[in-house]
Write a protein that holds these residues in place. Structure first.
Motif, PDB file in Angstrom:
ATOM      1  N   GLY A 134       0.822  -1.199   0.000  1.00  0.00           N
ATOM      2  CA  GLY A 134       0.000   0.000   0.000  1.00  0.00           C
ATOM      3  C   GLY A 134       0.851   1.241   0.000  1.00  0.00           C
ATOM      4  N   GLN A 135       1.856   1.251   0.838  1.00  0.00           N
ATOM      5  CA  GLN A 135       2.756   2.399   0.904  1.00  0.00           C
ATOM      6  C   GLN A 135       3.556   2.535  -0.385  1.00  0.00           C
ATOM      7  N   LEU A 136       3.867   1.394  -1.012  1.00  0.00           N
ATOM      8  CA  LEU A 136       4.642   1.398  -2.244  1.00  0.00           C
ATOM      9  C   LEU A 136       3.945   2.212  -3.323  1.00  0.00           C
ATOM     10  N   PHE A 137       2.599   2.124  -3.362  1.00  0.00           N
ATOM     11  CA  PHE A 137       1.854   2.833  -4.387  1.00  0.00           C
ATOM     12  C   PHE A 137       1.389   4.208  -3.923  1.00  0.00           C
ATOM     13  N   GLN A 138       1.358   4.443  -2.585  1.00  0.00           N
ATOM     14  CA  GLN A 138       0.988   5.754  -2.092  1.00  0.00           C
ATOM     15  C   GLN A 138       2.143   6.751  -2.228  1.00  0.00           C
ATOM     16  N   GLU A 139       3.362   6.266  -2.086  1.00  0.00           N
ATOM     17  CA  GLU A 139       4.540   7.132  -2.162  1.00  0.00           C
ATOM     18  C   GLU A 139       5.515   6.580  -3.195  1.00  0.00           C
ATOM     19  N   PRO A 140       5.159   6.536  -4.463  1.00  0.00           N
ATOM     20  CA  PRO A 140       5.997   5.882  -5.466  1.00  0.00           C
ATOM     21  C   PRO A 140       7.384   6.493  -5.612  1.00  0.00           C
ATOM     22  N   TRP A 141       7.480   7.843  -5.549  1.00  0.00           N
ATOM     23  CA  TRP A 141       8.786   8.468  -5.755  1.00  0.00           C
ATOM     24  C   TRP A 141       9.709   8.253  -4.563  1.00  0.00           C
ATOM     25  N   VAL A 142       9.148   8.307  -3.367  1.00  0.00           N
ATOM     26  CA  VAL A 142       9.956   8.046  -2.166  1.00  0.00           C
ATOM     27  C   VAL A 142      10.451   6.604  -2.179  1.00  0.00           C
ATOM     28  N   GLU A 143       9.552   5.674  -2.500  1.00  0.00           N
ATOM     29  CA  GLU A 143       9.947   4.266  -2.518  1.00  0.00           C
ATOM     30  C   GLU A 143      10.897   3.966  -3.673  1.00  0.00           C
ATOM     31  N   LEU A 144      10.763   4.711  -4.771  1.00  0.00           N
ATOM     32  CA  LEU A 144      11.685   4.533  -5.891  1.00  0.00           C
ATOM     33  C   LEU A 144      13.117   4.829  -5.454  1.00  0.00           C
ATOM     34  N   ILE A 145      13.294   5.900  -4.676  1.00  0.00           N
ATOM     35  CA  ILE A 145      14.626   6.233  -4.163  1.00  0.00           C
ATOM     36  C   ILE A 145      15.108   5.179  -3.184  1.00  0.00           C
ATOM     37  N   ASN A 146      14.202   4.735  -2.294  1.00  0.00           N
ATOM     38  CA  ASN A 146      14.593   3.754  -1.279  1.00  0.00           C
ATOM     39  C   ASN A 146      14.996   2.413  -1.888  1.00  0.00           C
ATOM     40  N   TYR A 147      14.377   2.062  -3.007  1.00  0.00           N
ATOM     41  CA  TYR A 147      14.673   0.782  -3.644  1.00  0.00           C
ATOM     42  C   TYR A 147      15.590   0.917  -4.860  1.00  0.00           C
ATOM     43  N   SER A 148      16.053   2.132  -5.162  1.00  0.00           N
ATOM     44  CA  SER A 148      16.791   2.378  -6.413  1.00  0.00           C
ATOM     45  C   SER A 148      18.051   1.539  -6.523  1.00  0.00           C
ATOM     46  N   HIS A 149      18.763   1.348  -5.415  1.00  0.00           N
ATOM     47  CA  HIS A 149      20.016   0.594  -5.482  1.00  0.00           C
ATOM     48  C   HIS A 149      19.781  -0.868  -5.863  1.00  0.00           C
ATOM     49  N   ALA A 199      22.484   2.327  -0.888  1.00  0.00           N
ATOM     50  CA  ALA A 199      22.385   1.096  -0.100  1.00  0.00           C
ATOM     51  C   ALA A 199      22.502   1.369   1.399  1.00  0.00           C
ATOM     52  N   ILE A 200      23.311   2.376   1.762  1.00  0.00           N
ATOM     53  CA  ILE A 200      23.535   2.656   3.185  1.00  0.00           C
ATOM     54  C   ILE A 200      22.765   3.875   3.682  1.00  0.00           C
ATOM     55  N   SER A 201      22.020   4.544   2.785  1.00  0.00           N
ATOM     56  CA  SER A 201      21.317   5.763   3.207  1.00  0.00           C
ATOM     57  C   SER A 201      19.819   5.726   2.895  1.00  0.00           C
ATOM     58  N   ASN A 202      19.302   4.556   2.525  1.00  0.00           N
ATOM     59  CA  ASN A 202      17.867   4.470   2.226  1.00  0.00           C
ATOM     60  C   ASN A 202      17.052   4.462   3.517  1.00  0.00           C
ATOM     61  N   GLY A 203      15.747   4.534   3.370  1.00  0.00           N
ATOM     62  CA  GLY A 203      14.861   4.667   4.515  1.00  0.00           C
ATOM     63  C   GLY A 203      14.749   3.433   5.382  1.00  0.00           C
ATOM     64  N   PHE A 204      15.331   2.313   4.968  1.00  0.00           N
ATOM     65  CA  PHE A 204      15.287   1.091   5.759  1.00  0.00           C
ATOM     66  C   PHE A 204      16.552   0.936   6.599  1.00  0.00           C
ATOM     67  N   VAL A 205      17.700   1.067   5.955  1.00  0.00           N
ATOM     68  CA  VAL A 205      18.974   0.887   6.658  1.00  0.00           C
ATOM     69  C   VAL A 205      19.283   2.094   7.532  1.00  0.00           C
ATOM     70  N   ALA A 206      19.119   3.307   6.981  1.00  0.00           N
ATOM     71  CA  ALA A 206      19.400   4.537   7.735  1.00  0.00           C
ATOM     72  C   ALA A 206      18.075   5.177   8.141  1.00  0.00           C
ATOM     73  N   ALA A 207      17.311   4.466   8.973  1.00  0.00           N
ATOM     74  CA  ALA A 207      15.964   4.932   9.321  1.00  0.00           C
ATOM     75  C   ALA A 207      15.976   6.265  10.055  1.00  0.00           C
ATOM     76  N   ASP A 208      17.034   6.538  10.818  1.00  0.00           N
ATOM     77  CA  ASP A 208      17.082   7.778  11.595  1.00  0.00           C
ATOM     78  C   ASP A 208      17.567   8.971  10.780  1.00  0.00           C
ATOM     79  N   ASN A 209      18.229   8.715   9.641  1.00  0.00           N
ATOM     80  CA  ASN A 209      18.732   9.821   8.832  1.00  0.00           C
ATOM     81  C   ASN A 209      18.814   9.414   7.362  1.00  0.00           C
ATOM     82  N   PRO A 210      17.674   9.111   6.733  1.00  0.00           N
ATOM     83  CA  PRO A 210      17.684   8.646   5.345  1.00  0.00           C
ATOM     84  C   PRO A 210      17.883   9.780   4.349  1.00  0.00           C
ATOM     85  N   THR A 211      18.210   9.420   3.118  1.00  0.00           N
ATOM     86  CA  THR A 211      18.334  10.418   2.057  1.00  0.00           C
ATOM     87  C   THR A 211      17.007  11.123   1.829  1.00  0.00           C
TER      88      THR A 211
END
Length: 434
Positions: free
Chosen positions: A174-189, A297-309
């Motif tokens: 659901g979030q994947l389709f609600q925030e496509p551009w944010v998730e695109l960056i998070n999964y880009s690598h 890979a080290i700055s996406n919203g999953f790995v760097a949850a406290d300070n993501p890109t």
């Protein structure tokens, strides 16, 4: 516990940090050994380790000293022992499989599924591989469950089913389709991994066709693992597994154990590109892409949850100091069960002298209700993002916005800027996000 026995002056957080490092190193060394043994090429082995350490799932789980982190590393050892087996390796396999089940019994069915798929490819190719795991894992698992109690069979069985239907740690479709551009960056690598895995499949396909084999009896371990990685793409990557998961069915759990197979195929393709590209401009472009993959890979919203890109607007992965202080304060000075959102309740359950926490529930008319007279609201988070509560049926979790302005200030008994404790039982939310 060990630190107390040895009288070491070291905090639990420091122990967890050290253990996470040890787990990571064990996975790296075993990953290198596996790739080197399969290919006999040291460059490919080094590239395999590089891709493994940059893989989102490997990074995410080796950051935490949790049982699932250990079992994902054990999977690499088990795969090595199955491919290069002898009597000694079968004994080691029995020991490591037992350790895997003791650490995280719910991982056993997923590992069996992956091994069944890989061994099926080996069987079709008529290649020798140790089929012992398909017998040993179920036997060891059932023995463990039955030895402990009947209750654990029920608990682990329901846990195994729930992980297929529960939300994933790496976001929801659901979030994947609600925030496509944010998730695109998070999964880009991960795009680079997918392209490299597909390229490795093309390389294997061309190699087999050039050999004019009517059968695939001469196929190598390397080629079989590459074929497996290509076929497993839909479940090997977090974003894809969430997008392809039908309804609440969560395929993402399988991806926790596949970074080594994906990284192996990526290393084969990367080495192929490096060997055949002589132009400096193209090599420079390849290097730039690699640097970008490393960065995301080290700055996406999953790995760097406290300070993501790019910060995700749907929820925050961590609690701040004010929130933690509020929970500790309430738990220390009150004996009343409290109502709160899902994340707050999960944190408070681990507090010493836990007074009890009841999850708030969303009604059909868009209000959030609670059965408790005292309720903790993360107002700081609610002003920016929705909070997670129970759905109106009570069988799932949903994200809902809180209108923190529509509350009677006389009912606010505590506030610290990020958290307020209210004595109200109904809250107007205005907007609901599923």
């Amino acid at each position: 516990m060990t630190a107390d026995i040895l009288q070491w002056d070291i905090s639990d957080y420091s122990i967890g940090f050290i253990l996470s490092g040890i787990i990571s190193l064990a996975g790296i060394f075993m990953g290198y050994s596996l790739v080197l043994r399969i290919t006999g090429n040291q460059k490919v082995a080094i590239l395999g380790v590089v891709f493994l350490t940059l893989h989102q799932q490997f990074l995410y789980y080796t950051m935490y000293s949790i049982p699932r982190s250990v079992t994902s590393i054990f999977f690499i050892y088990l795969l090595f022992l199955c491919i290069f087996y002898n009597l000694r390796s079968l004994i080691l396999f029995s020991i490591i499989s037992s350790a895997t089940i003791l650490y995280h019994a719910a991982s056993a069915p997923f590992i069996i599924l992956i091994f069944s798929f890989i061994f099926g490819l080996y069987y079709i190719a008529n290649r020798d591989v140790a089929f012992f795991p398909l017998i040993a894992f179920p036997i060891v698992t059932m023995s463990y469950w039955l030895f402990n109690s009947e209750h654990i069979v029920t608990v682990v069985s329901s846990s195994f089913l729930s992980v297929f239907t529960a939300g994933s740690d790496s976001g929801s479709s659901g979030q994947l389709f609600q925030e496509p551009w944010v998730e695109l960056i998070n999964y880009s690598h991960l795009t680079a991994y997918i392209l490299l895995v597909l390229l490795s499949g093309i390389i294997v396909s061309k190699t087999l066709s050039d050999e004019n084999n009517e059968t695939i009896t001469n196929i190598t371990h390397s080629q079989l693992l590459i074929i497996a990685s290509v076929l497993l793409i839909p479940v090997a990557f977090p974003g894809l597994s969430r997008a392809f998961s039908p309804g609440n069915f969560n395929l993402g759990r399988i991806s926790h154990y596949l970074p080594i197979i994906v990284s192996f195929s990526a290393a084969i393709s990367a080495n192929f590109i490096i060997q055949r590209i002589n132009k400096k401009t193209i090599r420079s472009l390849f290097l730039i892409i690699f640097v970008l993959v490393t960065f995301f890979a080290i700055s996406n919203g999953f790995v760097a949850a406290d300070n993501p890109t790019i910060e995700r607007t749907s929820y925050t992965y961590y609690l701040n100091e004010n929130e933690i202080r509020s929970y500790d304060h309430y738990n220390s000075y009150s004996n009343k069960e409290v109502g709160a959102d899902e994340i707050s309740c999960r944190y408070m359950q681990d507090l010493e002298g836990y007074v009890g926490c009841n999850q708030m529930q969303l009604t059909n008319n868009g209000n959030v209700i609670t059965t408790q007279s005292m309720n903790i609201i993360r107002t700081g988070e609610a002003k920016k993002k929705p909070l997670q509560v129970r759905s109106n049926q009570g069988d799932s979790l949903v994200y809902t916005k809180f209108n923190t302005q529509q509350r009677d200030e006389q009912n606010v008994v505590y506030m610290n800027g990020d958290v307020e404790i209210w004595s109200e039982s109904v809250y107007n939310t205005n907007t609901t996000l599923s």
